[in-house]
Structure formats: structure tokens, C-alpha cells
Enzyme design. Structure first.
Site, short mmCIF file in Angstrom:
data_model
loop_
_atom_site.label_atom_id
_atom_site.label_comp_id
_atom_site.label_asym_id
_atom_site.label_seq_id
_atom_site.Cartn_x
_atom_site.Cartn_y
_atom_site.Cartn_z
N LYS A 75 14.39 36.28 43.30
CA LYS A 75 13.72 36.14 42.01
C LYS A 75 12.32 35.62 42.30
CE LYS A 75 14.40 33.94 37.47
NZ LYS A 75 15.27 33.06 36.65
N SER A 150 16.81 35.03 32.24
CA SER A 150 15.54 35.46 32.78
C SER A 150 15.65 36.16 34.14
CB SER A 150 14.62 34.25 32.93
OG SER A 150 15.16 33.33 33.84
N SER A 174 20.33 31.78 32.72
CA SER A 174 19.59 32.89 33.34
C SER A 174 20.20 33.53 34.57
CB SER A 174 18.18 32.46 33.67
OG SER A 174 17.41 32.48 32.50
N1 GLN Z 1 17.22 31.94 27.69
C1 GLN Z 1 17.02 30.58 28.02
C2 GLN Z 1 15.57 30.21 27.83
O1 GLN Z 1 14.84 31.05 27.45
C3 GLN Z 1 17.46 30.29 29.41
C4 GLN Z 1 16.49 30.71 30.44
C5 GLN Z 1 16.87 30.26 31.82
O2 GLN Z 1 18.02 29.91 32.10
N2 GLN Z 1 15.88 30.20 32.68
O3 GLN Z 1 15.16 29.13 28.03
#
Ligand code: GLN
Length: 483
Positions: A75, A150, A174
Site C-alpha cells: 500500500k 482505503s 481499511s
Molecule cells: N473508512 C474509514 C475512514 O475513512 C476507515 C479508513 C481506514 O481504515 N483507513 O476513516
């Protein structure tokens, strides 16, 4: 070759059915053939071939680990020395990391071969991979649907066989949610299990890196290499790392599963619910017992998270000021103009929204009302999990309320997008480990089963997922066009 697991590939490499260089070439070729998914921000071909060559030398000497010569992708939130590390943002579009994240360093040392850096929501803020500066990622199971976020690039790449395995990070879901939407296996470790050093910070008290793979067996191998104490991360926990692969053959006879009633109430799609019921029935066949439990404060998780995470991000992202690294605006008039225009021009809409929310929640007068209150809720949620996990060994439930939704469906409705995180976020607030395991399909799209365990119970989670993957083949399905 591209359907072999890490363990199978390790055998093939040692039996000289394939070399690490050939394996890297197979994957690099596949990446070139599938630009439509947009899962890679950078493909590091030259770097991959160098690492593969080194891996072949190690293997020829009879050295190396299970990961030696295995193609992986990271990532783009993990710093990679000499390689662009963008975090999905225009802000870091020109940033070449001067050092490796601990996770990257460990995987390099294990001999893994980095194919490139994977697309993601900007600064890991999002649930659909639509906030990336580099454009949205597509779901290999349905190109009109989001891959989740994400870590959507990681999930899509592993699902479409554009990497054997990948790293991801999970602040509020995410790793698990994109794993669920793309039909792969994802594990968010206990907070502190995997070093955050060199992992660009979103919300430091919630962020955790973990493996994204095709199976629990592969996840065990990858987590083994990623986990462990790191004196460069003050929140990393000094606790021995068990042999995860060795723990994969435990019987599930008598293991107790709790189904939190709040996880199966209103808002859960009927097709997802039916798929999960079938998965739980498989666990009963394996000898597990099932009982209803409760996480009474679950509904408070989203409001608490969307105060705490933005508050932490507003502090973390203050370092991107146009002075030290990253984007700098043209011809600033003075220092204030430099700050405001650099940030204004380089951050996307969602990132700005979070910084504004967080700065507001931390400001004098609102700090007690929002931030302190959210921290108190966080404790209540942890206590709920503690109580539930005192009654049963693990909890099971959905990862997300629906299967992958259509691209464009929620991007202009941030509240709806935030609400879709309901089943994952509470786990981060409590710091617990959890997995998403492919459990079937609804309307042709994958459904993940979430398994939540007690602190440092990764070995148990991996075994529970592995036993299920011994009697089902959901994790082996390949999206059409990517066979
Ligand atoms: N969807 C969540 C957010 O937007 C989690 C994102 C994540 O785990 N990085 O914060």
C-alpha cells in the site's frame, strides 16, 4: 503459477519449476495487461527484478524464508526507500521516501520481491478508493463497483492476481472492508502488534498494518514477517510473536462463537445476512458452538470514531506545510500564503473535511464536548468487547452492511459513506485483532465474514479462518477475466 499460494510457490521455487525472476516477470506482465483496475500507483519493475535476482541467489544456496522470491506489493502508505511514496495524495506526488518503513524493511529482509506501490484513498481516508489523487480503483468482480477502501488497491491486486500478497493498513476497517468486497483474506492485527514506523500516520491511536492475502494460510506467513516489537515505534508491544503457521491445525471442537445481536439488526443487507448464516452453520459443523452476545454501545462507534480519527489526522497532517517535504505552491507571497496555498492546492476534498472536523473538535471550548466525550465512548466500547469476549472465544459478524456498492453512489454523501463503516470501526476503537474471510457471494459479489478475537489472538483467528477454508472454497474463486 499465478494461482499458487505462498507455500506452494516457495516449493516451486525450491524445486526450480520457476525462478524468482520468472515469477516476477509473470506478475509484471499481468500488471501491464490490467491497467483498467488502476490498482498500482507505481510499478517498480527494475527494483523487482533486482530483488528477484538476489532471491534466486539465496535460493540457489538453499537459504531464505518462505517469502524469498515471492512477489508482493505495498500500500502506498508505507515508506519505501528511493521509491515514490504518495499516500494517494497530490501532496506527496513528488515524495521519494528516504528510508523504509519497518514493515517494508522486514519483508525485504525476508526476501519478498516488491512489484510496486498500491493505490489507496488519499491518506487512507475513505471506504471506496474514490478519494485517491490517482483516480478510483475498480473492483475485479464488478468493474462498476468500488473495491472498498482505503486499501482498495491492495485488495483488487490480490484478488485479480496482480500480486501474490499485499500489505494494507486498517484505521477503521481499511484492510477488512476491501478484503470483503474483493473476496480476499485480510487481517487487522491487535494495535501494537505490527510496527507503525514509516507508515504514514492517519490516526495514530487506531492505525495498524496487516496482511492482505488469498488465504489464511498465506496471511499467517505474511503476518509472521510483519509482526514484532520495534523500538522505533513507542506503541509497538514487546510480546513474542508465535509461530502462526504452526498454529493452523487446531480443532474447532468446543470453540465458542458469539454473534453480537447489534451486528445482525436493521441495515444489514438480506443477501449478506444469509451468506453469513451459512458460514456460521459451517462452523457448527466443525464443532463450534454459537451464542448471542451484545455490544450495546456499537451505535456510538461511528460518532466517536469520526471525532477521534479526524482529531488525530488534523494533528498528523499539519506536517504537510509546503516547507519540509511534499507539494509547494508556486511563488508564495509570504509564509502564511505558502502554508495555505500549498495545503489548499494539494489536499483533496475528503482530507480537508477531516482536517476541519478534527481541528474543530480539538479547539478550546469544544475539546471537552467532543474529543473527551468521544474518548469516554471509546472506553465503553472496549468494555463491551471485553465483556462479550469473556463469554465466548471469538465474535463473528458482517464486515460491511452490503456487498461492494456502485462507484459514485456514496462519494457525495459522506455521512452515508461513514455509516457503512459500522461493523469495522468499533474493533479499532478497542484495539482488537479481526479478520475478513471470504464466505460466499451475494448478487455475484463477494461477502466477507468478520471474525474478531481477543488481544493478541491472531494465531487463533488465523486457525479459525483456516479451518473454514479447509471445508469451503470461497477463497479460491477467481474473478472472471483474471484467471
Ligand atoms: N473508512 C474509514 C475512514 O475513512 C476507515 C479508513 C481506514 O481504515 N483507513 O476513516
Amino acid at each position: 503459477m499465478e494461482n499458487q499460494s505462498i507455500t506452494e510457490l516457495a516449493k516451486s521455487l525450491r524445486a526450480k519449476h520457476v525462478s524468482s525472476v520468472e515469477l516476477a516477470q509473470i506478475y509484471l506482465q499481468r500488471i501491464k495487461q490490467h491497467p483498467e483496475l488502476n490498482c498500482y500507483i507505481s510499478v517498480t519493475e527494475e527494483f523487482a527484478l533486482q530483488q528477484a535476482l538476489a532471491a534466486d541467489v539465496m535460493l540457489a544456496k538453499g537459504e531464505g524464508s518462505l517469502l524469498t522470491g515471492i512477489p508482493i506489493a505495498h500500500k502506498d502508505i508505507f515508506c519505501t526507500e528511493g521509491v515514490k511514496t504518495s499516500c494517494g495524495s497530490k501532496m506527496l506526488d513528488n515524495f521519494i521516501a528516504p528510508y523504509n518503513a519497518t514493515v517494508v524493511e522486514k519483508l525485504n529482509r525476508a526476501g519478498a520481491v516488491m512489484l510496486g506501490k498500491l493505490n489507496m484513498d488519499e491518506f487512507a481516508m475513505g471506504s471506496s478508493n474514490e478519494t485517491s489523487y490517482y483516480g478510483p480503483v475498480k473492483n475485479p468482480w464488478a468493474l462498476a463497483a468500488v473495491p472498498g477502501g482505503s486499501s482498495g488497491g491492495s485488495a483488487a491486486a490480490v484478488s485479480a492476481r496482480l500480486a501474490v500478497c499485499a500489505t494494507g493498513t486498517d484505521t477503521g476497517g481499511s484492510i477488512r472492508q476491501p478484503a470483503s468486497h474483493c473476496g480476499i483474506t485480510g487481517l487487522k492485527p491487535t494495535y501494537g502488534r505490527v510496527s507503525r514506523y514509516g507508515m504514514i500516520a492517519y490516526a495514530s491511536s487506531l492505525d495498524q498494518g496487516g496482511p492482505m492475502t488469498r488465504s489464511a494460510e498465506d496471511a499467517a506467513v505474511l503476518l509472521q514477517a510483519m509482526a514484532g516489537y520495534d523500538d522505533k515505534d513507542s506503541t509497538s508491544v514487546d510480546q513474542p510473536v508465535p509461530d502462526y503457521s504452526a498454529g493452523l491445525n487446531q480443532s474447532l471442537q468446543g470453540v465458542s462463537i458469539g454473534l453480537p445481536k447489534e451486528f445482525f439488526g436493521e441495515g444489514l443487507d438480506a443477501g449478506v445476512a444469509a451468506t453469513l448464516q451459512a458460514a456460521v452453520a459451517e462452523y457448527q459443523k466443525l464443532g463450534a458452538t454459537v451464542k448471542e452476545v451484545s455490544i450495546p454501545n456499537l451505535k456510538l462507534a461511528i460518532p466517536a470514531y469520526y471525532v477521534i480519527a479526524p482529531a488525530e489526522c488534523s494533528a498528523n497532517l499539519s506536517r504537510f506545510d509546503g516547507v519540509r517535504f511534499g507539494y509547494r505552491c508556486q511563488n508564495p507571497e509570504d509564509l502564511l500564503d505558502l502554508y495555505t496555498r500549498s495545503r489548499g492546492e494539494a489536499f483533496g476534498k475528503e482530507v480537508k473535511r477531516r482536517i476541519l472536523m478534527g481541528t474543530y473538535a480539538l479547539s478550546a471550548g469544544y475539546y471537552d464536548a467532543y474529543y473527551i466525550k468521544a474518548q469516554k465512548i471509546r472506553r465503553l466500547i472496549s468494555d463491551d468487547f471485553k465483556q462479550a469476549l469473556a463469554e465466548v472465544d471469538v465474535l463473528m459478524g458482517p464486515v460491511a452492511p452490503t456487498t461492494a456498492f456502485a462507484a459514485g453512489e456514496m462519494i457525495d454523501d459522506p455521512i452515508a459513506m461513514y455509516l457503512s463503516d459500522i461493523y469495522t470501526i468499533a474493533v479499532n476503537l478497542a484495539g482488537l485483532p479481526a479478520m475478513s474471510v471470504p464466505a460466499g457471494f451475494s448478487g455475484g459479489k463477494p461477502v466477507g465474514l468478520q471474525i474478531i478475537g481477543n488481544y493478541f489472538a491472531e494465531q487463533q483467528l488465523l486457525n479459525i479462518a483456516h479451518q473454514y477454508q479447509q471445508i469451503t472454497d470461497w477463497h479460491q474463486h477467481i474473478p472472471k477475466g483474471f484467471e
